[in-house]
Scaffold this motif. Structure first.
Motif, PDB file in Angstrom:
ATOM      1  N   SER A 118      -5.553  10.905   5.496  1.00  0.00           N
ATOM      2  CA  SER A 118      -6.681  10.644   6.386  1.00  0.00           C
ATOM      3  C   SER A 118      -7.540   9.512   5.814  1.00  0.00           C
ATOM      4  N   VAL A 119      -7.870   8.542   6.664  1.00  0.00           N
ATOM      5  CA  VAL A 119      -8.778   7.448   6.302  1.00  0.00           C
ATOM      6  C   VAL A 119      -9.893   7.399   7.352  1.00  0.00           C
ATOM      7  N   PRO A 120     -11.030   6.749   7.040  1.00  0.00           N
ATOM      8  CA  PRO A 120     -12.222   6.864   7.910  1.00  0.00           C
ATOM      9  C   PRO A 120     -12.055   6.408   9.353  1.00  0.00           C
ATOM     10  N   PHE A 121     -11.596   5.188   9.576  1.00  0.00           N
ATOM     11  CA  PHE A 121     -11.424   4.684  10.940  1.00  0.00           C
ATOM     12  C   PHE A 121     -10.533   3.449  10.886  1.00  0.00           C
ATOM     13  N   GLN A 122      -9.999   3.064  12.025  1.00  0.00           N
ATOM     14  CA  GLN A 122      -9.117   1.906  12.072  1.00  0.00           C
ATOM     15  C   GLN A 122      -9.849   0.649  11.614  1.00  0.00           C
ATOM     16  N   ASN A 123      -9.178  -0.132  10.795  1.00  0.00           N
ATOM     17  CA  ASN A 123      -9.703  -1.383  10.237  1.00  0.00           C
ATOM     18  C   ASN A 123     -10.823  -1.179   9.218  1.00  0.00           C
ATOM     19  N   SER A 124     -11.021   0.054   8.794  1.00  0.00           N
ATOM     20  CA  SER A 124     -11.934   0.288   7.671  1.00  0.00           C
ATOM     21  C   SER A 124     -11.252  -0.242   6.420  1.00  0.00           C
ATOM     22  N   PRO A 125     -12.012  -0.508   5.349  1.00  0.00           N
ATOM     23  CA  PRO A 125     -11.370  -0.984   4.125  1.00  0.00           C
ATOM     24  C   PRO A 125     -10.217  -0.099   3.671  1.00  0.00           C
ATOM     25  N   LEU A 126     -10.403   1.212   3.750  1.00  0.00           N
ATOM     26  CA  LEU A 126      -9.353   2.121   3.286  1.00  0.00           C
ATOM     27  C   LEU A 126      -8.144   2.123   4.214  1.00  0.00           C
ATOM     28  N   ASP A 127      -8.349   1.935   5.500  1.00  0.00           N
ATOM     29  CA  ASP A 127      -7.225   1.861   6.428  1.00  0.00           C
ATOM     30  C   ASP A 127      -6.349   0.652   6.098  1.00  0.00           C
ATOM     31  N   LEU A 128      -6.971  -0.519   5.976  1.00  0.00           N
ATOM     32  CA  LEU A 128      -6.231  -1.742   5.682  1.00  0.00           C
ATOM     33  C   LEU A 128      -5.569  -1.677   4.310  1.00  0.00           C
ATOM     34  N   GLN A 129      -6.291  -1.127   3.346  1.00  0.00           N
ATOM     35  CA  GLN A 129      -5.752  -1.062   1.989  1.00  0.00           C
ATOM     36  C   GLN A 129      -4.579  -0.087   1.898  1.00  0.00           C
ATOM     37  N   MET A 130      -4.703   1.071   2.538  1.00  0.00           N
ATOM     38  CA  MET A 130      -3.619   2.054   2.485  1.00  0.00           C
ATOM     39  C   MET A 130      -2.377   1.556   3.213  1.00  0.00           C
ATOM     40  N   LYS A 131      -2.560   0.815   4.292  1.00  0.00           N
ATOM     41  CA  LYS A 131      -1.397   0.256   4.989  1.00  0.00           C
ATOM     42  C   LYS A 131      -0.640  -0.701   4.061  1.00  0.00           C
ATOM     43  N   ALA A 132      -1.404  -1.521   3.314  1.00  0.00           N
ATOM     44  CA  ALA A 132      -0.771  -2.457   2.385  1.00  0.00           C
ATOM     45  C   ALA A 132      -0.089  -1.712   1.238  1.00  0.00           C
ATOM     46  N   ILE A 133      -0.733  -0.650   0.749  1.00  0.00           N
ATOM     47  CA  ILE A 133      -0.160   0.148  -0.341  1.00  0.00           C
ATOM     48  C   ILE A 133       1.144   0.801   0.097  1.00  0.00           C
ATOM     49  N   LEU A 134       1.141   1.411   1.271  1.00  0.00           N
ATOM     50  CA  LEU A 134       2.348   2.086   1.765  1.00  0.00           C
ATOM     51  C   LEU A 134       3.483   1.089   1.987  1.00  0.00           C
ATOM     52  N   LYS A 135       3.146  -0.077   2.499  1.00  0.00           N
ATOM     53  CA  LYS A 135       4.183  -1.095   2.716  1.00  0.00           C
ATOM     54  C   LYS A 135       4.756  -1.574   1.397  1.00  0.00           C
ATOM     55  N   LYS A 136       3.887  -1.846   0.431  1.00  0.00           N
ATOM     56  CA  LYS A 136       4.336  -2.332  -0.886  1.00  0.00           C
ATOM     57  C   LYS A 136       5.204  -1.292  -1.584  1.00  0.00           C
ATOM     58  N   ALA A 137       4.850  -0.006  -1.386  1.00  0.00           N
ATOM     59  CA  ALA A 137       5.601   1.080  -2.032  1.00  0.00           C
ATOM     60  C   ALA A 137       6.823   1.493  -1.236  1.00  0.00           C
ATOM     61  N   GLY A 138       7.041   0.883  -0.068  1.00  0.00           N
ATOM     62  CA  GLY A 138       8.191   1.219   0.766  1.00  0.00           C
ATOM     63  C   GLY A 138       8.071   2.579   1.423  1.00  0.00           C
ATOM     64  N   LEU A 139       6.822   3.009   1.700  1.00  0.00           N
ATOM     65  CA  LEU A 139       6.611   4.346   2.264  1.00  0.00           C
ATOM     66  C   LEU A 139       5.952   4.328   3.648  1.00  0.00           C
ATOM     67  N   SER A 140       5.914   3.168   4.279  1.00  0.00           N
ATOM     68  CA  SER A 140       5.247   3.054   5.590  1.00  0.00           C
ATOM     69  C   SER A 140       5.871   3.950   6.652  1.00  0.00           C
ATOM     70  N   ASP A 141       7.171   4.135   6.558  1.00  0.00           N
ATOM     71  CA  ASP A 141       7.867   4.930   7.583  1.00  0.00           C
ATOM     72  C   ASP A 141       7.793   6.430   7.332  1.00  0.00           C
ATOM     73  N   SER A 142       7.431   6.817   6.112  1.00  0.00           N
ATOM     74  CA  SER A 142       7.467   8.249   5.790  1.00  0.00           C
ATOM     75  C   SER A 142       6.085   8.885   5.599  1.00  0.00           C
ATOM     76  N   ILE A 143       5.049   8.063   5.459  1.00  0.00           N
ATOM     77  CA  ILE A 143       3.690   8.607   5.314  1.00  0.00           C
ATOM     78  C   ILE A 143       2.829   8.081   6.454  1.00  0.00           C
ATOM     79  N   ARG A 144       2.204   8.990   7.159  1.00  0.00           N
ATOM     80  CA  ARG A 144       1.409   8.629   8.340  1.00  0.00           C
ATOM     81  C   ARG A 144      -0.077   8.587   7.995  1.00  0.00           C
ATOM     82  N   LEU A 145      -0.791   7.627   8.585  1.00  0.00           N
ATOM     83  CA  LEU A 145      -2.247   7.567   8.447  1.00  0.00           C
ATOM     84  C   LEU A 145      -2.887   8.174   9.683  1.00  0.00           C
ATOM     85  N   GLU A 146      -3.923   8.985   9.459  1.00  0.00           N
ATOM     86  CA  GLU A 146      -4.697   9.521  10.575  1.00  0.00           C
ATOM     87  C   GLU A 146      -6.165   9.201  10.330  1.00  0.00           C
ATOM     88  N   TYR A 147      -6.958   9.292  11.381  1.00  0.00           N
ATOM     89  CA  TYR A 147      -8.337   8.815  11.295  1.00  0.00           C
ATOM     90  C   TYR A 147      -9.346   9.934  11.546  1.00  0.00           C
TER      91      TYR A 147
END
Length: 310
Positions: free
Chosen positions: A130-159
């Motif tokens: 869970s992250v605060p809201f779309q385009n919040s710092p944590l939303d953007l940062q977690m998307k980049a982290i998941l992509k870099k770690a190769g986990l974008s398809d297996s870990i979902r973000l919710e708001y």
């Protein structure tokens, strides 16, 4: 005679108007209203409350809703706003009046969970964060982290709003959340939750650096143009406050702990999870540009979005 007198009066009025238009612009307001989050990140700014700088008294107000506070800033209810860098940058794309004064917090959040079995990011596979809201710092940062770690398809973000995420974690209705200080320390110390890693820590592991623009100060061009001396002195004061954090007196710790609603005995732990810094302008821009590239967000804001400070 009457016509000559009237002409002279009109000439005097025109001359006065001309002189006033050429005079330096100043703001006759005696107070500067600054809105900050009820978070550890606000410490260097909240320390200026009721201080007088260049003849203006600073009044600090706390908030919990970043979106609402941005709306109040845009409508002129607040002179300076402290909020997420990405939120301010996004708002500036449609409002050229908004100026980034400085970023002063470069890391303030951690992953929090009720599951002691979650120790690494990969342990959240097939689960959600869970992250605060779309385009919040944590939303953007977690998307980049998941992509870099190769986990974008297996870990979902919710708001969910920050406080709601905390409640949902306690009730075991969500698996994990990215939460800022002092909330992380409070949940771990008082509610039996776990924090397996900080966001700056995992970012550094993946990208090789830890300073990422999280919480910044914003003002409008009209305010800055009328209050440049105030702004420069204010930012200098913020820098001094950051450098003074290790030497906070017990009275200062008690007062600030009360303001952000955290027991004073937990303040030091909360501060240790927060990265403060007021960098020289060119160094600040380097960090921000590097981060923008890594999160793959390229704002269309112009160069004058960034206030040039020492």
């Amino acid at each position: 005679m009457k016509i000559q007198t009237l002409s002279r009066i009109m000439m005097i009025i025109l001359l006065i108007a001309l002189v006033l238009s050429c005079a330096p612009k100043t703001d006759d307001k005696t107070e500067v209203n600054i809105s900050v989050p009820q978070s550890i990140s606000s410490l260097p700014v909240s320390a200026t409350n009721n201080k007088i700088i260049n003849g203006k008294t600073i009044k600090i107000g706390y908030f919990q809703d970043h979106i609402m506070s941005m709306a109040e800033f845009i409508t002129g209810k607040v002179d300076i706003l402290m909020t997420g860098y990405s939120q301010g940058a996004a708002a500036a794309e449609t409002n050229s009046e908004i100026v980034h004064l400085a970023t002063i917090v470069w890391g303030v959040s951690s992953l929090v969970t009720k599951d002691p079995g979650i120790r690494e990011l990969k342990d959240l596979s097939e689960k959600s964060i869970s992250v605060p809201f779309q385009n919040s710092p944590l939303d953007l940062q977690m998307k980049a982290i998941l992509k870099k770690a190769g986990l974008s398809d297996s870990i979902r973000l919710e708001y969910n709003p920050v406080q709601q995420s905390a409640a949902l974690l306690i009730e075991n209705r969500i698996v994990s959340a990215c939460l800022p200080e002092p909330l992380t320390t409070l949940l771990v110390s008082q509610k039996g939750l776990y924090s397996p890693f900080t966001i700056p820590g995992i970012w550094e592991d993946l990208f090789g650096y830890k300073n990422t623009p999280q919480v910044s100060l914003f003002a409008k061009k009209t305010f800055i143009n009328k209050n440049k001396k105030f702004v420069d002195t204010f930012l200098s004061s913020i820098g001094n406050n950051i450098r003074s954090i290790p030497a906070l007196t017990e009275e200062q710790k008690t007062q600030f702990a009360r303001e952000v609603a955290i027991p004073v005995n937990l303040l030091a732990r909360s501060l240790s999870n927060t990265i403060f810094g007021l960098f020289a302008w060119d160094e600040e821009i380097h960090y921000i540009n590097t981060y923008q590239t890594d999160i793959e967000v390229h704002n269309t804001i112009t160069k004058d979005f960034f206030y040039t400070h020492e």
